[in-house]
Motif scaffolding. Sequence first.
Motif, PDB file in Angstrom:
ATOM      1  N   UNK A   7      -3.874   9.932  12.717  1.00 25.13           N
ATOM      2  CA  UNK A   7      -3.259   9.056  11.681  1.00 25.13           C
ATOM      3  C   UNK A   7      -3.954   7.691  11.819  1.00 25.13           C
ATOM      4  N   UNK A   8      -4.712   7.497  10.907  1.00 22.56           N
ATOM      5  CA  UNK A   8      -5.354   6.052  11.034  1.00 22.56           C
ATOM      6  C   UNK A   8      -5.130   5.259   9.605  1.00 22.56           C
ATOM      7  N   UNK A   9      -4.617   5.928   8.607  1.00 18.29           N
ATOM      8  CA  UNK A   9      -4.431   5.125   7.391  1.00 18.29           C
ATOM      9  C   UNK A   9      -2.654   5.089   7.112  1.00 18.29           C
ATOM     10  N   UNK A  10      -2.395   4.117   6.249  1.00 19.89           N
ATOM     11  CA  UNK A  10      -1.015   4.404   5.755  1.00 19.89           C
ATOM     12  C   UNK A  10      -0.199   3.787   6.479  1.00 19.89           C
ATOM     13  N   UNK A  11       1.283   3.686   6.092  1.00 24.20           N
ATOM     14  CA  UNK A  11       2.429   3.005   6.880  1.00 24.20           C
ATOM     15  C   UNK A  11       3.098   4.164   7.569  1.00 24.20           C
ATOM     16  N   UNK A  12       2.853   5.364   7.447  1.00 24.37           N
ATOM     17  CA  UNK A  12       3.508   6.369   8.285  1.00 24.37           C
ATOM     18  C   UNK A  12       3.155   6.391   9.674  1.00 24.37           C
ATOM     19  N   UNK A 111       7.602  15.543  13.812  1.00 23.12           N
ATOM     20  CA  UNK A 111       6.055  15.310  13.490  1.00 23.12           C
ATOM     21  C   UNK A 111       5.596  16.760  12.962  1.00 23.12           C
ATOM     22  N   UNK A 112       5.036  17.052  11.914  1.00 28.32           N
ATOM     23  CA  UNK A 112       4.277  18.340  11.439  1.00 28.32           C
ATOM     24  C   UNK A 112       2.752  18.282  11.522  1.00 28.32           C
ATOM     25  N   UNK A 127      12.066  18.566  34.181  1.00 33.87           N
ATOM     26  CA  UNK A 127      12.483  17.243  34.116  1.00 33.87           C
ATOM     27  C   UNK A 127      11.286  16.356  33.363  1.00 33.87           C
ATOM     28  N   UNK A 128      10.549  17.033  32.773  1.00 36.75           N
ATOM     29  CA  UNK A 128       9.463  16.386  32.046  1.00 36.75           C
ATOM     30  C   UNK A 128       9.657  16.517  30.676  1.00 36.75           C
ATOM     31  N   UNK A 129       9.898  15.343  29.761  1.00 39.05           N
ATOM     32  CA  UNK A 129      10.256  15.451  28.346  1.00 39.05           C
ATOM     33  C   UNK A 129       9.332  14.640  27.688  1.00 39.05           C
ATOM     34  N   UNK A 130       8.915  15.069  26.621  1.00 38.16           N
ATOM     35  CA  UNK A 130       8.221  14.289  25.651  1.00 38.16           C
ATOM     36  C   UNK A 130       8.532  14.311  24.124  1.00 38.16           C
ATOM     37  N   UNK A 131       8.985  13.369  23.389  1.00 38.65           N
ATOM     38  CA  UNK A 131       9.321  13.357  22.248  1.00 38.65           C
ATOM     39  C   UNK A 131       8.251  12.998  21.049  1.00 38.65           C
ATOM     40  N   UNK A 132       8.526  13.570  19.859  1.00 31.18           N
ATOM     41  CA  UNK A 132       7.463  13.067  19.004  1.00 31.18           C
ATOM     42  C   UNK A 132       8.288  12.914  17.612  1.00 31.18           C
ATOM     43  N   UNK A 133       8.137  11.615  17.167  1.00 32.54           N
ATOM     44  CA  UNK A 133       9.090  11.084  15.916  1.00 32.54           C
ATOM     45  C   UNK A 133       8.215  10.320  15.263  1.00 32.54           C
ATOM     46  N   UNK A 134       8.723   9.898  14.018  1.00 31.21           N
ATOM     47  CA  UNK A 134       8.037   8.851  13.185  1.00 31.21           C
ATOM     48  C   UNK A 134       8.578   7.541  13.641  1.00 31.21           C
ATOM     49  N   UNK A 168       0.483   5.910  16.672  1.00 24.72           N
ATOM     50  CA  UNK A 168      -0.834   6.269  16.205  1.00 24.72           C
ATOM     51  C   UNK A 168      -1.476   4.959  15.583  1.00 24.72           C
ATOM     52  N   UNK A 169      -2.969   5.214  15.529  1.00 27.17           N
ATOM     53  CA  UNK A 169      -3.833   4.085  15.293  1.00 27.17           C
ATOM     54  C   UNK A 169      -3.700   3.469  14.047  1.00 27.17           C
TER      55      UNK A 169
END
Length: 312
Positions: A7-12, A111-112, A127-134, A168-169
């Motif tokens: 994701x390199x463009x936009x405001x998302x 995230x899709x 005990x390893x947790x990783x979250x993916x959100x906007x 994201x970039x």
Amino acid sequence: MHTIKGVKKGRDVKMALKLDMAKVYDRVEWVFLSEMMLKLGFSSIWVAKVMDCITTTTFSVLWKGTPLGHIMPQRGLRQGCPLSPYLFLLCTEGFSCLLHGAERKGDLIGIQVARGAPSVTHLLFANDSILFVKATQEACRSLETLFQTYEEVLGQQINYSKSVLSLSPNAKRADFDMVAGILHVPVMQCREKYVGLPTVAGNGRKQLFQHLKDKLWKYISGWTEKLLSRVGKEILIQAVLQAIPTYSMSCFWIPKGLCKELHGIMARFWWAKAKDKRGIHWVKWELLCMSKFAGGLGFRDLEAFNLALLAK
């Protein structure tokens, strides 16, 4: 992680948050574990027997070889007990339910990886947790409240100094300041490891998997001072050294140059006669024997001998 990096463009703006829990097994509250098993539908009789196995634990402290004290713990799971990993997974199910509930309310947006694909908000492995959100202000506030609830109910404590967050970039400086200010987590590149493997493997893979070479040297240096027979060396190579890169190779392409270096380390260890004394590799030994044999037959060098064989 590949989607976030793309994701390199936009405001998302998207983010990935890797959480580090402090002494996860020692902080499990017994009341929460019992209620969680009942909520998941386990029989009350079975739950009572499991809790008896946990709550009847006692500890003693060795002082100069003599056991002292009779400590009765009030919470926590014993590491090494066969039940503990499974019981802890039941506890993390509560954390997963909190995340799903926040997603249903719209506080978190997962995230899709493609259009029409299911939304992913988190991955949990023990005990390893990783979250993916906007990365929105509402999502960060929701995560802050969720973490406080999780810590109070389960008794866990998040180590924010060791937790890492990646954006994201297309993120701007204001996004970095907003996320770091609310969650109090350092923002870094997507180079953190999850379950012992790097989250992203792009350019510079040889340096990324350099730890495999370091592990081989560590094991070999610990055994070179000891006299091992051929059988002992063979067992060490097959059971330990060759198993070290297997896990990484099952998920990533390892550079050929690094594979040759790993092979060379094991070969030198196998043929070495003693510490700091290199032996003759079997390929070199075979070429040496063939050269002597060719000379005995009157050929000037090994190349002429090979040409004669091919001619026949």
